[in-house]
Design an enzyme around this catalytic site. Structure first.
Site, PDB file in Angstrom:
ATOM      1  N   ARG A  72       0.835  -1.190   0.000  1.00  0.00           N
ATOM      2  CA  ARG A  72       0.000   0.000   0.000  1.00  0.00           C
ATOM      3  C   ARG A  72       0.877   1.250   0.000  1.00  0.00           C
ATOM      4  O   ARG A  72       1.949   1.262   0.588  1.00  0.00           O
ATOM      5  CB  ARG A  72      -0.921   0.034   1.230  1.00  0.00           C
ATOM      6  CG  ARG A  72      -2.114  -0.903   1.133  1.00  0.00           C
ATOM      7  CD  ARG A  72      -3.007  -0.786   2.344  1.00  0.00           C
ATOM      8  NE  ARG A  72      -2.360  -1.303   3.535  1.00  0.00           N
ATOM      9  CZ  ARG A  72      -1.766  -0.564   4.452  1.00  0.00           C
ATOM     10  NH1 ARG A  72      -1.772   0.758   4.359  1.00  0.00           N
ATOM     11  NH2 ARG A  72      -1.179  -1.114   5.496  1.00  0.00           N
ATOM     12  N   GLY A 202      -4.226  -3.902  -1.533  1.00  0.00           N
ATOM     13  CA  GLY A 202      -4.814  -2.847  -0.708  1.00  0.00           C
ATOM     14  C   GLY A 202      -5.149  -1.593  -1.502  1.00  0.00           C
ATOM     15  O   GLY A 202      -6.003  -0.804  -1.109  1.00  0.00           O
ATOM     16  N   CYS A 253       0.973  -7.673  11.739  1.00  0.00           N
ATOM     17  CA  CYS A 253       1.325  -7.914  13.149  1.00  0.00           C
ATOM     18  C   CYS A 253       0.677  -9.192  13.672  1.00  0.00           C
ATOM     19  O   CYS A 253       0.544  -9.369  14.879  1.00  0.00           O
ATOM     20  CB  CYS A 253       0.874  -6.751  14.025  1.00  0.00           C
ATOM     21  SG  CYS A 253       1.927  -5.302  13.903  1.00  0.00           S
ATOM     22  N   ARG A 398       3.404  -3.901  17.665  1.00  0.00           N
ATOM     23  CA  ARG A 398       4.775  -4.408  17.844  1.00  0.00           C
ATOM     24  C   ARG A 398       5.531  -3.419  18.703  1.00  0.00           C
ATOM     25  O   ARG A 398       5.926  -2.358  18.225  1.00  0.00           O
ATOM     26  CB  ARG A 398       5.500  -4.441  16.493  1.00  0.00           C
ATOM     27  CG  ARG A 398       5.248  -5.639  15.674  1.00  0.00           C
ATOM     28  CD  ARG A 398       5.950  -5.524  14.319  1.00  0.00           C
ATOM     29  NE  ARG A 398       5.321  -6.474  13.442  1.00  0.00           N
ATOM     30  CZ  ARG A 398       5.762  -7.708  13.246  1.00  0.00           C
ATOM     31  NH1 ARG A 398       6.890  -8.099  13.783  1.00  0.00           N
ATOM     32  NH2 ARG A 398       5.095  -8.538  12.483  1.00  0.00           N
ATOM     33  N   GLY A 492       0.303 -19.993  18.935  1.00  0.00           N
ATOM     34  CA  GLY A 492      -0.720 -20.753  19.649  1.00  0.00           C
ATOM     35  C   GLY A 492      -0.745 -20.426  21.140  1.00  0.00           C
ATOM     36  O   GLY A 492      -1.804 -20.457  21.789  1.00  0.00           O
ATOM     37  N   ASP A 493       0.433 -20.106  21.699  1.00  0.00           N
ATOM     38  CA  ASP A 493       0.476 -19.814  23.137  1.00  0.00           C
ATOM     39  C   ASP A 493      -0.226 -18.507  23.488  1.00  0.00           C
ATOM     40  O   ASP A 493      -0.463 -18.242  24.672  1.00  0.00           O
ATOM     41  CB  ASP A 493       1.927 -19.825  23.628  1.00  0.00           C
ATOM     42  CG  ASP A 493       2.456 -21.246  23.727  1.00  0.00           C
ATOM     43  OD1 ASP A 493       1.751 -22.093  24.314  1.00  0.00           O
ATOM     44  OD2 ASP A 493       3.538 -21.529  23.172  1.00  0.00           O
TER      45      ASP A 493
HETATM   46  C1  OXD Z   1      -3.023  -4.510   5.402  1.00  0.00           C
HETATM   47  C2  OXD Z   1      -3.702  -5.690   4.823  1.00  0.00           C
HETATM   48  O1  OXD Z   1      -2.106  -3.970   4.765  1.00  0.00           O
HETATM   49  O2  OXD Z   1      -4.577  -6.240   5.502  1.00  0.00           O
HETATM   50  O3  OXD Z   1      -3.406  -4.107   6.512  1.00  0.00           O
HETATM   51  O4  OXD Z   1      -3.411  -6.062   3.676  1.00  0.00           O
END
Ligand code: OXD
Ligand code: MN
Length: 586
Positions: A72, A202, A253, A398, A492-493
C-alpha cells in the site's frame, strides 16, 4: 448496456466511465466458476498468471506484480472531503474537485485495448442488514478474479443492489503502473473511490481497505456503527460455550495468525473459530451487546512467516484454489516463502534464479489470496446475518519494550484511550521504512476515512449507546529482551492470554490495578508447559512508572495535535492516567 442491470444509476455510471476510459469491451461479472476459470485461462495465456505444480497446488496461480507496486502507498492515498477538517490531519486531503480532476485526467483513455470489468460485490453476508454493496469497475482481470475470492461477488450482489439503496462506486485502472501517476482517492461524501496506477491488493481490491474501512468508517460514524481493522475469533471452551473476541493490530502484526490459532496442549478440549482476519463491522445489538460481521469472504494474507509451526490452519488452506502474489518458487514449481519450510527455492519473487546473497526469495509483503471457506477453523457463524456477539476488544502493536504482555482497561472510556494510544513498528505492508515505531490509533492510521478526533468521539459515543459493551484490552506479543530475543512465545500460546482476557470478562481471573490498567497477577496467566525463565513473566507484567510517564506524555502531545476536535473526555482520561502515574512516582 441497460440490459445488464435494472439499476439506472449503475448503468449510467458504467456508460460514463466507458466514455472516459475507452475500453475495447465491457464484461459484467456474474461471479460464476466458469467466469473465474476463463479469467484464469486468459491470464495464463498473457503471463499475468503463472501455473503452479498441479499435483501439490491444483487450480492455483502465481502473479508477479510490478516491482514498484508491492505494498500500500499511503503517501499516494487521499481522502477528499469538502471541508479539509473532516478528513483531518490523519489523512492526506485534496478537495473533491481537485481529486476528481487529478485522476480523471489519468483515467482518460486508460482502458484502450483492455476489457472493462464491472464487478458487483457485497461486503458481508448477502442476507445481512449490516452488509453494504459496491461495484468496482476495473481493467485488471487479476483484480476481478481476486474480488471473487475476497467478497461475495457477482449476480447475487447485483440483485441486492437492484433492490435499491446506495452502493459504493469504485473505479480502478492499473494505468501505466508508474508511481508518478498512482493515486488512491476516496470521496466519502459521494461514496466513491478512484484508484489508478497500482495493481496491489490494498490499493486495487477496492472492497477491502478503500470501501470496508475508509468509506465504511465515514458511513458508520453517520449511521451509528463501527468499521474497524479487526480480526474476529471465537474461543469455544470444553463446555461448548463460545466467546468472540475482536482484535485490532496494525498491518502484518499477526491478525491472521491469531484469527486461526491452534491452542497449545494445555488447552485440550478448546476450539478456535475464525470469523475474520482483517476487518470487523460492529453494530449495537438489541440485547445491549456489540455484534460483529466480517465484511470479507476471503483472506489476503502475508505469506512470509506462515508455516506449519506458526499457523497450521493457514498453511493447510493454501494447497488448492489460491492466488499467490510475489512469492518464490521451488524446483518443482511449488510456491515458497521465508518461514514455510527449510527448503531452498530456485526462483525468487521477480522470476530470477534465487541467490541468497540478494536477500529474501519472497517479497516481504508477498501474499496469498484464498477463500475463507478453505480454512479448517472457519466458522459457519461468519455467514450469520446478525453476526456474532463480542465479549472483548483487544488492541496491540509491535512494541519491543515498555508495553506489558497484556493489560485491561478500567472502563470503555479508558479503553478508547488505550486504543487511541496504539503504536507499532512499521512493517512491509506499507511502502517506506520498516521497524520505525509510529502511532497507529486503533490500528486505523492508514484506514480511518475521517478526522481521528471525530473518530474517537464516535468511539466514546458508541460506549454510551451499548449498555453492555465488550471489555477492552491491550496485548503485546513482541516484547524483546536485551539480546533482541522475543520474550513471549506467541502464536498458539497466545491462547493463554486470551484465556486470561475471557476469564476477566467473566469476572474470574485476578488482576492488579495500575494507572495504565489492570495487569495479570503472578500466576494468573496459565504458563504450564511453557519453558519460560522465572523472571520473564514478571518483566512482561511490570509497569515502569518513569518510562510510562514519558509514553503517556507523548501520547498526550499526539492526541493534542488534533486540536479542538480531540474529545474532552479523552483529554480527561489521559490527564487522569498522568496524574496517577505522577502520584505513584511520589
Ligand atoms: C493490510 C492488509 O495492509 O490487511 O493491513 O493487507
Ligand atoms: Mn489489514
Amino acid at each position: 448496456m441497460t440490459d445488464q442491470t435494472s439499476n439506472t444509476e449503475l448503468a449510467d455510471w458504467v456508460a460514463e466511465v466507458a466514455t472516459l476510459t475507452q475500453p475495447d469491451q465491457i464484461h459484467w461479472c456474474d461471479g460464476s466458476q466458469q467466469e473465474y476459470d476463463d479469467l484464469a485461462a486468459q491470464m495464463l495465456d498473457d503471463g499475468t498468471f503463472l501455473p503452479l505444480n498441479p499435483t501439490t497446488h491444483p487450480n492455483s496461480f502465481l502473479h508477479r506484480s510490478d516491482p514498484t507496486d508491492v505494498a500500500r502507498t499511503e503517501h499516494l492515498t487521499f481522502v477528499c472531503t469538502t471541508d479539509p477538517e473532516v478528513s483531518g490531519p490523519n489523512n492526506q486531503w485534496m478537495s473533491p474537485a481537485d481529486g476528481h480532476a487529478k485522476v480523471d485526467d489519468l483515467f482518460a483513455g486508460a482502458m484502450k485495448g483492455r476489457t472493462l470489468y464491472v464487478v458487483p460485490y457485497c461486503m458481508g453476508p448477502l442476507e445481512s442488514p449490516f452488509s453494504r454493496c459496491g461495484v468496482e469497475i476495473t481493467d485488471s482481470p487479476y483484480v476481478a478474479a481476486s474480488m471473487r475470492i475476497m467478497t461475495r461477488m457477482g449476480s447475487a450482489a447485483l440483485q441486492r443492489i437492484e433492490k435499491g439503496g446506495p452502493f459504493v462506486k469504485g473505479l480502478h485502472s492499473t494505468g501505466d503502473l508508474s508511481p508518478d501517476r498512482r493515486f488512491i482517492m476516496h470521496f466519502p461524501e459521494e461514496l466513491m473511490i478512484k484508484s489508478i496506477g497500482s495493481g496491489y491488493g490494498g490499493n486495487a481490491l477496492l472492497g477491502k481497505k478503500c470501501h470496508a474501512l475508509r468509506i465504511a468508517s465515514y458511513q458508520a460514524q453517520t449511521e451509528g456503527w463501527m468499521a474497524e481493522h479487526m480480526l474476529i475469533v471465537g474461543i469455544e471452551n470444553p463446555q461448548g460455550e463460545i466467546h468472540y473476541v475482536a482484535a485490532a493490530f496494525p498491518s502484518a502484526c499477526g491478525k491472521t495468525n491469531m484469527a486461526m490459532l491452534i491452542p497449545p496442549a494445555e488447552y485440550e478440549g478448546y476450539k478456535v473459530w475464525t470469523v475474520g482476519d482483517d476487518i470487523a463491522w460492529l453494530h449495537p445489538g438489541e440485547d445491549g451487546r456489540l455484534w460483529a460481521i466480517n465484511p470479507e469472504a476471503g483472506f489476503f494474507g502475508v505469506a512470509p512467516g506462515t508455516g506449519i509451526e506458526t499457523n497450521p490452519n493457514a498453511t493447510n488452506m493454501l494447497n488448492k484454489d489460491c492466488i499467490f502474489t510475489n512469492v518464490a518458487l521451488t524446483a518443482d514449481n511449488r510456491p515458497w516463502w521465508e518461514g514455510l519450510s527449510d527448503e531452498t527455492p530456485v526462483t525468487d519473487w521477480q522470476g530470477q534464479p534465487f541467490d541468497p546473497a540478494n536477500g529474501k526469495a519472497a517479497q516481504p509483503n508477498s501474499r496469498f489470496t484464498v477463500s475463507a471457506k478453505q480454512c479448517a477453523s472457519y466458522s459457519a457463524e461468519a455467514d450469520a446475518p446478525g453476526g456474532v456477539p463480542i465479549s472483548a476488544i483487544v488492541f496491540g502493536g509491535r512494541r519491543p519494550n515498555l508495553v506489558p504482555l497484556v493489560f485491561e482497561s478500567k472502563n470503555w472510556q479508558h479503553g478508547v484511550l488505550v486504543g487511541a494510544s496504539v503504536a507499532s513498528e512499521t512493517t512491509a505492508a506499507q511502502s517506506g521504512a520498516v521497524g520505525v515505531v509510529r502511532r497507529d490509533p486503533m490500528a486505523m492510521k492508514p484506514f480511518c476515512g475521517y478526522n481521528f478526533g471525530d473518530y474517537w468521539g464516535h468511539w466514546l459515543a458508541m460506549g454510551e449507546k451499548v449498555p453492555n459493551p465488550p471489555k477492552i484490552f491491550h496485548v503485546n506479543w513482541f516484547r524483546q529482551d536485551e539480546d533482541g530475543q522475543f520474550m513471549w512465545p506467541g502464536f498458539g500460546d497466545n491462547m493463554r492470554v486470551l484465556d486470561w482476557i475471557l476469564e476477566r470478562c467473566r469476572g474470574n481471573a485476578a488482576a492488579v490495578e495500575t494507572p495504565i490498567g489492570n495487569l495479570p497477577t503472578e500466576g494468573s496467566i496459565n504458563t504450564n508447559g511453557l519453558d519460560l525463565d522465572p523472571g520473564t513473566m514478571a518483566s512482561l507484567s511490570e509497569v515502569d512508572t518513569t518510562a510510562w510517564r514519558k509514553e503517556i506524555g507523548e501520547i498526550e502531545t499526539y492526541l493534542q495535535s488534533y486540536g479542538d476536535r480531540l474529545p474532552s473526555a479523552l483529554q480527561a482520561e489521559v490527564s487522569r492516567v498522568l496524574t496517577e502515574l505522577q502520584t505513584q512516582a511520589g
